[in-house]
Design a protein around this motif. Structure first.
Motif, PDB file in Angstrom:
ATOM      1  N   PHE A   1      -5.612  18.058  -1.192  1.00  0.00           N
ATOM      2  CA  PHE A   1      -4.251  17.694  -1.599  1.00  0.00           C
ATOM      3  C   PHE A   1      -4.217  16.539  -2.589  1.00  0.00           C
ATOM      4  O   PHE A   1      -3.186  16.228  -3.150  1.00  0.00           O
ATOM      5  CB  PHE A   1      -3.421  17.296  -0.357  1.00  0.00           C
TER       6      PHE A   1
ATOM      7  N   GLN B   1      -4.373  12.544   8.641  1.00  0.00           N
ATOM      8  CA  GLN B   1      -3.631  13.548   7.833  1.00  0.00           C
ATOM      9  C   GLN B   1      -3.031  14.688   8.651  1.00  0.00           C
ATOM     10  O   GLN B   1      -1.969  15.198   8.318  1.00  0.00           O
ATOM     11  CB  GLN B   1      -4.474  14.151   6.687  1.00  0.00           C
TER      12      GLN B   1
ATOM     13  N   ASP C   1      -2.406   7.573   8.363  1.00  0.00           N
ATOM     14  CA  ASP C   1      -1.626   8.300   7.361  1.00  0.00           C
ATOM     15  C   ASP C   1      -1.529   9.733   7.863  1.00  0.00           C
ATOM     16  O   ASP C   1      -2.522  10.277   8.361  1.00  0.00           O
ATOM     17  CB  ASP C   1      -2.346   8.358   6.005  1.00  0.00           C
TER      18      ASP C   1
ATOM     19  N   SER D   1       3.192  16.926  -0.995  1.00  0.00           N
ATOM     20  CA  SER D   1       3.720  17.055  -2.344  1.00  0.00           C
ATOM     21  C   SER D   1       2.610  17.670  -3.201  1.00  0.00           C
ATOM     22  O   SER D   1       1.539  17.082  -3.351  1.00  0.00           O
ATOM     23  CB  SER D   1       4.108  15.646  -2.835  1.00  0.00           C
TER      24      SER D   1
ATOM     25  N   GLN E   1     -10.983   3.272  -2.061  1.00  0.00           N
ATOM     26  CA  GLN E   1     -10.371   4.509  -1.566  1.00  0.00           C
ATOM     27  C   GLN E   1     -10.998   4.890  -0.236  1.00  0.00           C
ATOM     28  O   GLN E   1     -10.374   5.531   0.603  1.00  0.00           O
ATOM     29  CB  GLN E   1     -10.570   5.657  -2.571  1.00  0.00           C
TER      30      GLN E   1
ATOM     31  N   ARG F   1       2.138  11.202  -5.202  1.00  0.00           N
ATOM     32  CA  ARG F   1       3.142  12.220  -4.884  1.00  0.00           C
ATOM     33  C   ARG F   1       4.099  12.323  -6.058  1.00  0.00           C
ATOM     34  O   ARG F   1       4.202  11.383  -6.850  1.00  0.00           O
ATOM     35  CB  ARG F   1       3.923  11.833  -3.604  1.00  0.00           C
TER      36      ARG F   1
ATOM     37  N   THR G   1      -9.288   1.445   2.425  1.00  0.00           N
ATOM     38  CA  THR G   1      -8.959   2.282   3.544  1.00  0.00           C
ATOM     39  C   THR G   1     -10.230   2.836   4.172  1.00  0.00           C
ATOM     40  O   THR G   1     -11.177   3.158   3.454  1.00  0.00           O
ATOM     41  CB  THR G   1      -8.089   3.448   3.057  1.00  0.00           C
TER      42      THR G   1
ATOM     43  N   TYR H   1       0.851  -1.167   0.000  1.00  0.00           N
ATOM     44  CA  TYR H   1       0.000   0.000   0.000  1.00  0.00           C
ATOM     45  C   TYR H   1       0.895   1.227   0.000  1.00  0.00           C
ATOM     46  O   TYR H   1       1.802   1.329   0.820  1.00  0.00           O
ATOM     47  CB  TYR H   1      -0.890  -0.050   1.242  1.00  0.00           C
TER      48      TYR H   1
HETATM   49  N1  SAH Z   1      -8.280   6.925   0.528  1.00  0.00           N
HETATM   50  C1  SAH Z   1      -7.087   6.527  -0.108  1.00  0.00           C
HETATM   51  C2  SAH Z   1      -6.024   7.526   0.012  1.00  0.00           C
HETATM   52  C3  SAH Z   1      -5.039   7.309  -1.029  1.00  0.00           C
HETATM   53  S1  SAH Z   1      -3.699   8.282  -0.836  1.00  0.00           S
HETATM   54  C4  SAH Z   1      -6.629   5.187   0.352  1.00  0.00           C
HETATM   55  O1  SAH Z   1      -7.069   4.198  -0.170  1.00  0.00           O
HETATM   56  O2  SAH Z   1      -5.771   5.093   1.235  1.00  0.00           O
HETATM   57  C5  SAH Z   1      -2.850   7.544   0.527  1.00  0.00           C
HETATM   58  C6  SAH Z   1      -2.237   8.551   1.419  1.00  0.00           C
HETATM   59  O3  SAH Z   1      -1.292   9.315   0.698  1.00  0.00           O
HETATM   60  C7  SAH Z   1      -3.216   9.578   1.960  1.00  0.00           C
HETATM   61  O4  SAH Z   1      -3.934   9.108   3.066  1.00  0.00           O
HETATM   62  C8  SAH Z   1      -2.316  10.721   2.297  1.00  0.00           C
HETATM   63  O5  SAH Z   1      -1.788  10.610   3.600  1.00  0.00           O
HETATM   64  C9  SAH Z   1      -1.170  10.581   1.296  1.00  0.00           C
HETATM   65  N2  SAH Z   1      -1.261  11.616   0.246  1.00  0.00           N
HETATM   66  C10 SAH Z   1      -2.234  11.790  -0.657  1.00  0.00           C
HETATM   67  N3  SAH Z   1      -1.976  12.867  -1.442  1.00  0.00           N
HETATM   68  C11 SAH Z   1      -0.797  13.386  -1.000  1.00  0.00           C
HETATM   69  C12 SAH Z   1      -0.004  14.515  -1.382  1.00  0.00           C
HETATM   70  N4  SAH Z   1      -0.385  15.339  -2.356  1.00  0.00           N
HETATM   71  N5  SAH Z   1       1.150  14.727  -0.712  1.00  0.00           N
HETATM   72  C13 SAH Z   1       1.535  13.902   0.300  1.00  0.00           C
HETATM   73  N6  SAH Z   1       0.828  12.841   0.705  1.00  0.00           N
HETATM   74  C14 SAH Z   1      -0.334  12.574   0.064  1.00  0.00           C
END
Ligand code: SAH
Ligand code: F3S
Length: 482
Positions: free
Chosen positions: A186, A303, A341, A375, A224, A74, A274, A9
Motif C-alpha cells: 500500500f 496495519q 498504526d 488510500s 522508516q 495518502r 518507527t 508524525y
Molecule cells: N515506516 C513508516 C511508515 C510511514 S507511513 C514510518 O516511519 O512510520 C505511516 C503509516 O501510514 C503507516 O504505518 C500506515 O498505517 C499508513 N499508511 C501508509 N500508506 C497508506 C495508504 N496508502 N493508505 C492509508 N494509510 C497508509
C-alpha cells in the motif's frame, strides 16, 4: 476522521514551525507536512540555505523563496499541499519575484509533472537532492525552472548540522536511516524515499552531544524502519551481503546504536520511531529495558489483525509473530507504552478480517494509535494488483469502530496511572489552561499539571489524579533534577 498525532508524525494538520536564525541577505519561508522525517529534513534544508546566506522568516509575503516540504502517504496529504499552493499563488501575484519550491515525497512522486500541473512552481527537489539546492536556486534565479529528483545510494546528510525549528528547544529529531526496502504493497515511501541506507553512528552521536550542549532534553531517532539500522561503513542495506568479512564483523545494528546513544547522553531521554515488527529484535527490547534514559515506549505499526490482509499487504509478519513480540515487550519492559498504526478497508478486507483487527486490538489494548482508511496510491503494488473494492461507507464505519475501541483502551490504560507518580518532561503550556504545563511521560502520553515554579525543559515527578482517554492530569510532587 483520522486520528491526528500531536507530535507531528503523520500530522497532515501540522502547523509550520518557524526558526529564528538571523543570518543572510535573502529570506526563505518553509512549511512542512507529513512525517517527522520531513520536519527533520526541513531543518537540514535550512542549514544548507543558511550557508548560502538565506535567513528563515515566518512572513511568506516578504520572502524571496517559499518552500513546501510535502507528503504523499495518502491522497488527503497531497490535497492539503495543493491547497497551500493555491495560497502561495496569491502571494506570487503580489510579489512576482518570489520563487516557489516543492520538496519531499510529492516532488519525488510527480517529478516534472508537478511543473505542468502547478504553474506557479519554480523548483522541484526530491528528498535526497537537498545539497543541490544552491545550484538549483542559481538556475531558477533567471526565470528557468529546475528539477532534481535523483535518489541516492549513500546520501544521509551526515555532515549537516540542522537548524533546529522546534521552538520549545527541548525535543529534537535525529535521522538515523533513510529510505525503506520493505515494499508494503500500500505504501508509496519506497518509491519516494528510495532504498534503505544507514547513517554513520559517529555522526549520530556527535549530533546528540551537540543537542545536549544546546540544552535539549529529549531526542527521537528517526527512520522508516529503525530496527533495520545497519552500519557497515556506508552503502545500501541490501548490499550488506557483499561487504567484507571485516566490515561485517564490525558492523553496528540498531540495538548497538541505541546503547551507544544511551551511554553518550545519559541525561537525555531517547525515543525512536518507527519500529517494524519484522525487524524488531529481542536485543532492542532488552536495551530499552536496560537503560533508564531510553523511554519505555514502542510504536509498533501492525496495519491489520488479519493474516490474509497482512499477506496481501506484503507485511513480513503474522499476527502470531506480532503477539509474540508484544509478549516479549511486556515481559522485558514493565509499564511499556505501546501504540499502533492501523489501516481499514484495504482491498478484499471482509467483515471477518475487520473483526480480526478489533480482536487484535482487544488483546493488546494499545495506549494509543494512528488509524487510517486505505488510500490507493498510484504506482504502488496494491494499486497495480488489487481493486480498491471496499466501499467508502464500509471504510468509514470500520474506521469509526476501531477509533472508538481505541478510545476505550486508551481510557483503560490511562486509568492505570491513577495515584501513580510519573516523570514528565515539560514541553509547552497546556492548550486548555494558561496556568498548566504540558509534557509527556516516558510512555509518550500527554500529562498536564499546574505550573508552579517549574519551567519548560524541567523533568518533574507528577502524581496523577485524573485522566481522559488522551491526557493524564496531576500535580507535581517534587523536583527531580536531571
Ligand atoms: N515506516 C513508516 C511508515 C510511514 S507511513 C514510518 O516511519 O512510520 C505511516 C503509516 O501510514 C503507516 O504505518 C500506515 O498505517 C499508513 N499508511 C501508509 N500508506 C497508506 C495508504 N496508502 N493508505 C492509508 N494509510 C497508509
Ligand atoms: Fe512503508 Fe512499509 Fe516501509 S509502511 S515505509 S513500505 S515499512
Amino acid at each position: 476522521m483520522e486520528v491526528k498525532n500531536p507530535y507531528m508524525y503523520n500530522g497532515e494538520t501540522m502547523t509550520p514551525k518557524i526558526g529564528s536564525l538571523n543570518v543572510g541577505t535573502k529570506s526563505v519561508y518553509i512549511e512542512s507536512y507529513g512525517c517527522a522525517m520531513n520536519f527533520s529534513d526541513s531543518e537540514i534544508v535550512l542549514s544548507i540555505l543558511n550557508d548560502i546566506n538565506y535567513k528563515n522568516t515566518n512572513d511568506m509575503f516578504n520572502a524571496d523563496l517559499i518552500l513546501i516540504n510535502t507528503c504523499s502517504i495518502r491522497e488527503k496529504a497531497e490535497l492539503t499541499v495543493r491547497k497551500r499552493l493555491e495560497k502561495f499563488n496569491k502571494v506570487k501575484t503580489k510579489n512576482k519575484n518570489i520563487k516557489i519550491g516543492v520538496l519531499g515525497c510529492m516532488a519525488e512522486r510527480l517529478k516534472h509533472k508537478l511543473l505542468e500541473e502547478e504553474k506557479i512552481v519554480d523548483l522541484v527537489v526530491g528528498p535526497d537532492a537537498y545539497k543541490d539546492l544552491p545550484n538549483l536556486l542559481e538556475e531558477v534565479s533567471d526565470g528557468h525552472t529546475a528539477v532534481n529528483v535523483l535518489l541516492s545510494k549513500d546520501e544521509t546528510y551526515s555532515n549537516i548540522n540542522p537548524v533546529r525549528l522546534n521552538p520549545n528547544g527541548v525535543s529534537a529529531f535525529v535521522s538515523i536511516t533513510r529510505g525503506c526496502d520493505n515494499m508494503c504493497t500500500f505504501c508509496v515511501v519506497p518509491f519516494t524515499r528510495g532504498r534503505e541506507r544507514s547513517r554513520d553512528p559517529q555522526s549520530i552521536i556527535n549530533e546528540l552531544i551537540d543537542l545536549r550542549k544546546k540544552n535539549y532534553k529529549e531526542v527521537t531517532l528517526l527512520g522508516q524502519n529503525v530496527d533495520s539500522y545497519l552500519w557497515y561503513g556506508g552503502g545500501l542495506k541490501k548490499d550488506f551481503s557483499k561487504a567484507s568479512e571485516i566490515q561485517k564483523a564490525s558492523s553496528i545494528n540498531f540495538a548497538k546504536l541505541l546503547e551507544m546513544c544511551a551511554l553518550a547522553v545519559p541525561e537525555m531521554r531517547i525515543r525512536f520511531s518507527t519500529s517494524n515488527p519484522q525487524d524488531m529484535s529481542l536485543d532492542v527490547i532488552k536495551k530499552v529495558a536496560k537503560y533508564k534514559n531510553i523511554c519505555n515506549y514502542i510504536h509498533l505499526p501492525v496495519q491489520s489483525g488479519s493474516d490474509k490482509i497482512l499477506k496481501l499487504m506484503n507485511r513480513q509478519h503474522t499476527i502470531k509473530d506480532y503477539l509474540k513480540l508484544i509478549d516479549n515487550i511486556n515481559n522485558e519492559i514493565p509499564n511499556c507504552g505501546i501504540s499502533h498504526d492501523m489501516i481499514v478497508g484495504f482491498p478484499n478486507e471482509t467483515e471477518s478480517d475487520h473483526e480480526k483487527t478489533l480482536k487484535l486490538m482487544d488483546k493488546v489494548k494499545y495506549s494509543f494509535g494512528y488509524m487510517f482508511k486505505y488510500s490507493e496510491r498510484p504506482g504502488t503494488l496494491a494499486a497495480k494488483k488489487f481493486d480498491d473494492n471496499v466501499d467508502e461507507i464500509a471504510k468509514s464505519r470500520r474506521l469509526s469502530e476501531i477509533i472508538s475501541l481505541q478510545q476505550k483502551h486508551s481510557l483503560f490504560r490511562n486509568k492505570q496511572y491513577m495515584n501513580n507518580i510519573v516523570e514528565v518532561l515539560i514541553e509547552k503550556e497546556s492548550k486548555k489552561s494558561k496556568s498548566k504545563w504540558a509534557g509527556r511521560n516516558q510512555q509518550n502520553t500527554t500529562v498536564v499539571f499546574p505550573k508552579e515554579n517549574y519551567k519548560i525543559g524541567d523533568f518533574v515527578n507528577v502524581r496523577i489524579n485524573n485522566y481522559t482517554s488522551a491526557t493524564l492530569i496531576g500535580e507535581a510532587v517534587n523536583y527531580s533534577k536531571k
